[in-house]
Design a protein around this motif. Structure first.
Motif, PDB file in Angstrom:
ATOM      1  N   ARG A 178       0.832  -1.215   0.000  1.00 33.36           N
ATOM      2  CA  ARG A 178       0.000   0.000   0.000  1.00 33.36           C
ATOM      3  C   ARG A 178       0.860   1.255   0.000  1.00 33.36           C
ATOM      4  O   ARG A 178       0.508   2.255  -0.623  1.00 33.36           O
ATOM      5  N   LYS A 179       1.978   1.201   0.698  1.00 31.59           N
ATOM      6  CA  LYS A 179       2.867   2.362   0.776  1.00 31.59           C
ATOM      7  C   LYS A 179       3.678   2.531  -0.517  1.00 31.59           C
ATOM      8  O   LYS A 179       3.779   3.623  -1.058  1.00 31.59           O
ATOM      9  N   VAL A 180       4.253   1.455  -1.015  1.00 32.84           N
ATOM     10  CA  VAL A 180       5.146   1.498  -2.184  1.00 32.84           C
ATOM     11  C   VAL A 180       4.368   1.633  -3.497  1.00 32.84           C
ATOM     12  O   VAL A 180       4.838   2.272  -4.429  1.00 32.84           O
ATOM     13  N   ARG A 181       3.184   1.005  -3.564  1.00 31.33           N
ATOM     14  CA  ARG A 181       2.354   0.976  -4.767  1.00 31.33           C
ATOM     15  C   ARG A 181       3.153   0.512  -5.994  1.00 31.33           C
ATOM     16  O   ARG A 181       3.352   1.257  -6.958  1.00 31.33           O
ATOM     17  N   PRO A 182       3.611  -0.738  -5.958  1.00 34.79           N
ATOM     18  CA  PRO A 182       4.417  -1.248  -7.079  1.00 34.79           C
ATOM     19  C   PRO A 182       3.593  -1.428  -8.350  1.00 34.79           C
ATOM     20  O   PRO A 182       2.364  -1.526  -8.303  1.00 34.79           O
ATOM     21  N   ASP A 183       4.305  -1.472  -9.465  1.00 38.50           N
ATOM     22  CA  ASP A 183       3.663  -1.760 -10.746  1.00 38.50           C
ATOM     23  C   ASP A 183       3.458  -3.261 -10.918  1.00 38.50           C
ATOM     24  O   ASP A 183       2.511  -3.688 -11.580  1.00 38.50           O
ATOM     25  N   VAL A 184       4.394  -4.043 -10.336  1.00 39.08           N
ATOM     26  CA  VAL A 184       4.359  -5.499 -10.465  1.00 39.08           C
ATOM     27  C   VAL A 184       4.539  -6.130  -9.085  1.00 39.08           C
ATOM     28  O   VAL A 184       5.421  -5.737  -8.324  1.00 39.08           O
ATOM     29  N   LEU A 185       3.711  -7.122  -8.806  1.00 31.30           N
ATOM     30  CA  LEU A 185       3.807  -7.907  -7.580  1.00 31.30           C
ATOM     31  C   LEU A 185       4.120  -9.342  -7.970  1.00 31.30           C
ATOM     32  O   LEU A 185       3.416  -9.930  -8.793  1.00 31.30           O
ATOM     33  N   ILE A 186       5.193  -9.869  -7.389  1.00 30.36           N
ATOM     34  CA  ILE A 186       5.530 -11.279  -7.574  1.00 30.36           C
ATOM     35  C   ILE A 186       5.260 -11.952  -6.243  1.00 30.36           C
ATOM     36  O   ILE A 186       5.826 -11.563  -5.216  1.00 30.36           O
ATOM     37  N   ILE A 205      -5.230  -1.347  -6.064  1.00 27.34           N
ATOM     38  CA  ILE A 205      -4.320  -0.838  -7.100  1.00 27.34           C
ATOM     39  C   ILE A 205      -4.700  -1.549  -8.411  1.00 27.34           C
ATOM     40  O   ILE A 205      -4.065  -2.526  -8.801  1.00 27.34           O
ATOM     41  N   PRO A 206      -5.746  -1.073  -9.074  1.00 27.89           N
ATOM     42  CA  PRO A 206      -6.267  -1.792 -10.249  1.00 27.89           C
ATOM     43  C   PRO A 206      -5.269  -2.017 -11.379  1.00 27.89           C
ATOM     44  O   PRO A 206      -5.391  -2.984 -12.122  1.00 27.89           O
ATOM     45  N   ASP A 207      -4.275  -1.138 -11.532  1.00 25.81           N
ATOM     46  CA  ASP A 207      -3.318  -1.264 -12.636  1.00 25.81           C
ATOM     47  C   ASP A 207      -2.154  -2.201 -12.328  1.00 25.81           C
ATOM     48  O   ASP A 207      -1.313  -2.425 -13.197  1.00 25.81           O
ATOM     49  N   ILE A 208      -2.083  -2.744 -11.125  1.00 26.05           N
ATOM     50  CA  ILE A 208      -0.951  -3.592 -10.756  1.00 26.05           C
ATOM     51  C   ILE A 208      -0.974  -4.891 -11.568  1.00 26.05           C
ATOM     52  O   ILE A 208      -2.042  -5.396 -11.926  1.00 26.05           O
ATOM     53  N   ARG A 209       0.206  -5.378 -11.878  1.00 26.01           N
ATOM     54  CA  ARG A 209       0.343  -6.664 -12.568  1.00 26.01           C
ATOM     55  C   ARG A 209       0.875  -7.671 -11.552  1.00 26.01           C
ATOM     56  O   ARG A 209       1.800  -7.352 -10.800  1.00 26.01           O
ATOM     57  N   ILE A 210       0.304  -8.850 -11.563  1.00 26.57           N
ATOM     58  CA  ILE A 210       0.674  -9.858 -10.573  1.00 26.57           C
ATOM     59  C   ILE A 210       1.198 -11.107 -11.266  1.00 26.57           C
ATOM     60  O   ILE A 210       0.592 -11.610 -12.213  1.00 26.57           O
ATOM     61  N   ILE A 211       2.335 -11.572 -10.742  1.00 26.35           N
ATOM     62  CA  ILE A 211       2.930 -12.831 -11.186  1.00 26.35           C
ATOM     63  C   ILE A 211       2.880 -13.773  -9.991  1.00 26.35           C
ATOM     64  O   ILE A 211       3.406 -13.460  -8.930  1.00 26.35           O
ATOM     65  N   ILE A 212       2.239 -14.901 -10.171  1.00 23.79           N
ATOM     66  CA  ILE A 212       2.191 -15.918  -9.116  1.00 23.79           C
ATOM     67  C   ILE A 212       3.284 -16.925  -9.405  1.00 23.79           C
ATOM     68  O   ILE A 212       3.432 -17.396 -10.543  1.00 23.79           O
ATOM     69  N   ILE A 213       4.056 -17.259  -8.360  1.00 23.97           N
ATOM     70  CA  ILE A 213       5.008 -18.359  -8.471  1.00 23.97           C
ATOM     71  C   ILE A 213       4.545 -19.427  -7.492  1.00 23.97           C
ATOM     72  O   ILE A 213       4.181 -19.134  -6.355  1.00 23.97           O
TER      73      ILE A 213
END
Length: 181
Positions: free
Chosen positions: A45-53, A74-82
């Motif tokens: 929430r603080k950093v507001r990344p573009d991509v979350l892994i 953060i609707p524009d965030i992209r998420i990569i699940i590993i």
């Protein structure tokens, strides 16, 4: 540079990804890490990344629950699940949450590189389109204001306007609250 955040409960995997991926070379800035979703959420929430892994299975808050909360905030965030789980149910749930990619462990540097570059290109293209649209909308607004001002100057400035001028000017004001002929 796009911002990336990593959530992984296995410290060896987390450290390996953090230290062995040339983030800047791929166009990313590594913004932080956490060992589970519950710890990660306030930092995200603080950093507001573009991509979350994120890993899918973690104690306290798993990657799917985290992804669901984050995509709402953060609707524009992209998420990569590993994940170490090659189960169809997890993949289906990830798709419903809006996850961009689903990678199976062990994640290779090449596979992650490919995904990161694809996501960066998508984000850059979307931002470019958004900027173009905003520029177009601003230019249209300026043109409408100019046309309205020009029309009013002709009407109230004592100039002569033909019926064709009135009809032509009226076309410039559609959607602006002006109703002419």
């Amino acid at each position: 540079m796009l911002k990336v955040f990593l959530v992984e409960d296995e410290s060896i995997v987390r450290e390996g990804l953090k230290n062995n991926i040339p983030w800047q070379e791929y166009g990313y800035q590594f913004m932080g890490e956490a060992s589970d979703g519950e710890m990660a959420l306030p930092m995200i929430r603080k950093v507001r990344p573009d991509v979350l892994i994120t890993d899918i299975k973690m104690p306290f808050m798993d990657g799917l629950a985290l992804s669901q909360i984050v995509t709402q905030e953060i609707p524009d965030i992209r998420i990569i699940i590993i994940s170490g789980y090659d189960e169809f149910e997890y993949a289906q749930r990830a798709i419903r949450v809006g996850v961009e990619q689903y990678l199976l462990k062990p994640v290779t540097r090449g596979a992650l590189r490919k995904v990161l570059l694809e996501i960066r290109e998508k984000i850059e293209n979307e931002r470019e389109q958004k900027n173009y649209l905003e520029t177009f909308q601003n230019e249209m607004k300026e043109y409408e204001e100019y046309s309205r001002r020009n029309f009013l100057e002709k009407v109230f400035g004592g100039g002569t306007l033909s019926t064709a001028d009135l009809r032509g000017s009226g076309k410039n004001f559609t959607g602006t609250g002006w109703a002419l002929l």
